[in-house]
Structures are given as C-alpha cells and as structure tokens.
Design an enzyme around this catalytic site. Structure first.
Site, mmCIF file in Angstrom:
data_model
loop_
_atom_site.group_PDB
_atom_site.id
_atom_site.type_symbol
_atom_site.label_atom_id
_atom_site.label_comp_id
_atom_site.label_asym_id
_atom_site.label_seq_id
_atom_site.Cartn_x
_atom_site.Cartn_y
_atom_site.Cartn_z
ATOM 1 C CE LYS A 30 -4.195 1.891 1.968
ATOM 2 N NZ LYS A 30 -3.846 3.238 1.536
ATOM 3 C CG ASP A 32 1.433 7.524 3.131
ATOM 4 O OD1 ASP A 32 0.281 7.917 2.907
ATOM 5 O OD2 ASP A 32 2.093 7.873 4.124
ATOM 6 C CD GLU A 175 -1.297 4.166 3.937
ATOM 7 O OE1 GLU A 175 -2.362 4.626 4.385
ATOM 8 O OE2 GLU A 175 -0.891 4.390 2.782
#
Length: 328
Positions: A30, A32, A175
């Site tokens: 993921k 950011d 993240e």
C-alpha cells in the site's frame, strides 16, 4: 472515440486472509500517496483524483508516460507518490505538490520533489473495458501494456503470503498492504472487501472546523486544529484536536488557507470542550485533512492524533467517524 470516465474502486479495511486462502488472493504494497486514474490517449495523459477532479497540471512529469503504452488508449489506476531520501513514500513531501497549481512553481517542484506514478490496475484498452476481467488477468494485461519509465512504475505483486508481506511492509516503513481477490472484477466507484486494506497504523480523514491560537514558540500561529467528522445521522461532530505533526511551513500555509474561512459560530453539532471552545477561531468546514492516531475511543474521540496533511482529493461530505468508516 474518447475514453469513458471511471470512478476508482475502493478497498475495505480488514485483516489479512488466512494462509488457507492464499491461492485465492494477490497482495500489493500500500503506497502512501494520492490516488489517481490516468487517461492516456492522443499522446497525452490526463490525471483524475479520487473525487474526480482534474489534477493533471500538478504532475507534468507523468506526461511522458503517453509514449509508454504501445500506442494504445488506456485508463490506468495507481498512486502518485513522493519518496524521501531513504526511498520511503513521504506524504509530507507530497503536500508541496498536491495543492500547487502555479505552473512556474510546479516546474521548480518537479526537480526538488519529484513524483512517481505507481500503477496497479488497468480499466480500459482502446474500445474495450477491462473491468469485468478477473484481477489476475487485468494485472497480466497491465504488465504487457505499460512499459515502466523514470516516473512511472508497475510495482510487483505477490500470490498469497499476506501476513509475511504485511510484516515486510512494516520493516520497510510502508503504510501496509492491499489484499485483492484474484477472481474479482474491478467495481468502479464501489468499496468492496474483494480489496482489503491492512494498515500498520491507523489513519483518519477529518474536517477542520476551527483552530486554537498558539502560545510560546507558536505565539501568533496555529496551536492546534479542531477536528470533525460526520456521524451516522450525517451531522458534523467534534472528534478531537491535533497539535503535533506540523512544520513551520505547514502552519503558515494552514493559517493562510483558514483565514478567509473564518466564521462566528462553531460548525460542530456536538459540544467542544470548554478549554478549546473558549479561544477557538471557527472556520467554514470545507478543508479535509488526514491524521494518524492511536485509537478511536468509546466516547468518539481520536486518541493521540498527529497531523499528516490536507486531502484535496476527498470531499467533506465523504468524511465519516472512524468507527463508521471501518464497517462501510
């Protein structure tokens, strides 16, 4: 024929799938940054934010991607990310790019705060939509269509191993991860558990409803922001205040953004603690930001929030209390 418009598919918060289901899931890191759909056609790239606003002007370095799709007209989904000196995504550095619309200043920032477009999905090729295809087939098509370049990449994904990937993401300072069901289609504009985001820390979108003047080193500046979110009835309620995570530059920029929004009355429908309300400077609740926080308390407050930055890609009407968002 012009490419059709799409809204991005959204991930639901959750936990990693169990190892027994590894064969059914893919896992991505993921990133950011800022979500963006890229429409590539006629030798140009048009970038649209999560809330369907044209943000092309802010990221001119992505225009070169027009020559990296084999002459096809495509719609791509990905994240615009700024990296720090250690090679980690930095949402703080990205702030300088997110809100800038002055062409001369943007040209300067391309050199000092470059942005990379990390592409993780393909929605459309030429005259055909790819949204009904399974995730795994869309990824194969994406990798066959887009040639990686200096400011755009197609990051690696993994089959299964979500827990190990989550641990790696934490070690790398990322993240978290997004787990995607291999057989799932792309659902434009919908939030689905077929995409499950698993974070290493809590984050919440919030609406700025006011601020408190600072003291000491912050005398004459913002001391803290008063934050709100919408409850189950759609009312803007007070959820806490944040006084950490700011740089001097951020505080000056926020003061400039909030000055023309000041109003006499509190915008919140719930009480603000007296020690904050007594000296508060209320503002029209139109600016959305993001905070990192420890927990969402039983009395509907953010515990130990820290400011991360403004979110121009989120509409105030979409900001819900964390407890509501987590089950949406």
């Amino acid at each position: 024929m012009a490419l059709p418009h799409y809204a991005p598919m959204l991930a639901a918060p959750g936990s990693p799938p169990p190892p027994s289901q590894d064969d059914a899931w893919g896992v991505e890191m993921k990133w950011d940054g800022v979500r963006a759909l890229a429409y590539v056609e006629d030798g140009a790239v048009r970038l649209m934010s999560r809330n369907l606003k044209d943000i092309t002007i802010a990221y001119p370095e992505i225009q070169l991607m027009a020559g990296a799709v084999g002459g096809h007209a495509v719609v791509l989904d990905g994240e615009l990310v700024a990296f720090d000196d250690a090679g980690r995504p930095s949402f703080g550095q990205l702030q300088a790019r997110m809100h800038q619309r002055n062409r001369a200043r943007i040209t300067e920032l391309v050199g000092t705060v470059p942005v990379t477009y990390l592409i993780f999905d393909l929605l459309h090729v030429n005259t055909a939509s790819a949204t009904a295809m399974p995730y795994v087939e869309r990824r194969e098509l994406l990798e066959a269509t887009v040639r990686p370049g200096y400011r755009w990449q197609v990051p690696t994904w993994f089959r299964g191993g979500a827990q190990a990937a989550l641990e790696s993401s934490e070690q790398l300072g990322l993240e978290g991860v997004v787990c995607k069901r291999l057989a799932s289609p792309y659902r434009p504009g919908r939030r689905s558990a077929d995409w499950t985001k698993v974070k290493n820390w809590h984050a919440a979108e919030v609406i700025i409803g006011g601020w408190q003047p600072g003291a000491g080193r912050r005398s004459g500046a913002i001391g803290s922001l008063l934050l709100g979110a919408h409850d189950r009835q759609g009312r803007l309620v007070y959820v806490g205040h944040v006084g950490t995570g700011f740089t001097a530059t951020t505080l000056r920029s926020l003061r400039e953004r909030l000055a023309p929004l000041e109003q006499e009355a509190s915008p919140f429908t719930s009480p603000v603690p007296r020690e904050f309300a007594r000296t508060a400077r209320w503002v029209e609740p139109v600016l959305v930001g993001e905070v990192r926080y420890g927990e969402w308390t039983a009395d509907h407050r953010l515990r130990h929030p820290s400011w991360r930055g403004l979110r121009a890609d989120v509409e105030p009407s979409a900001v819900l209390e964390p407890g509501l968002r987590d089950v949406s």
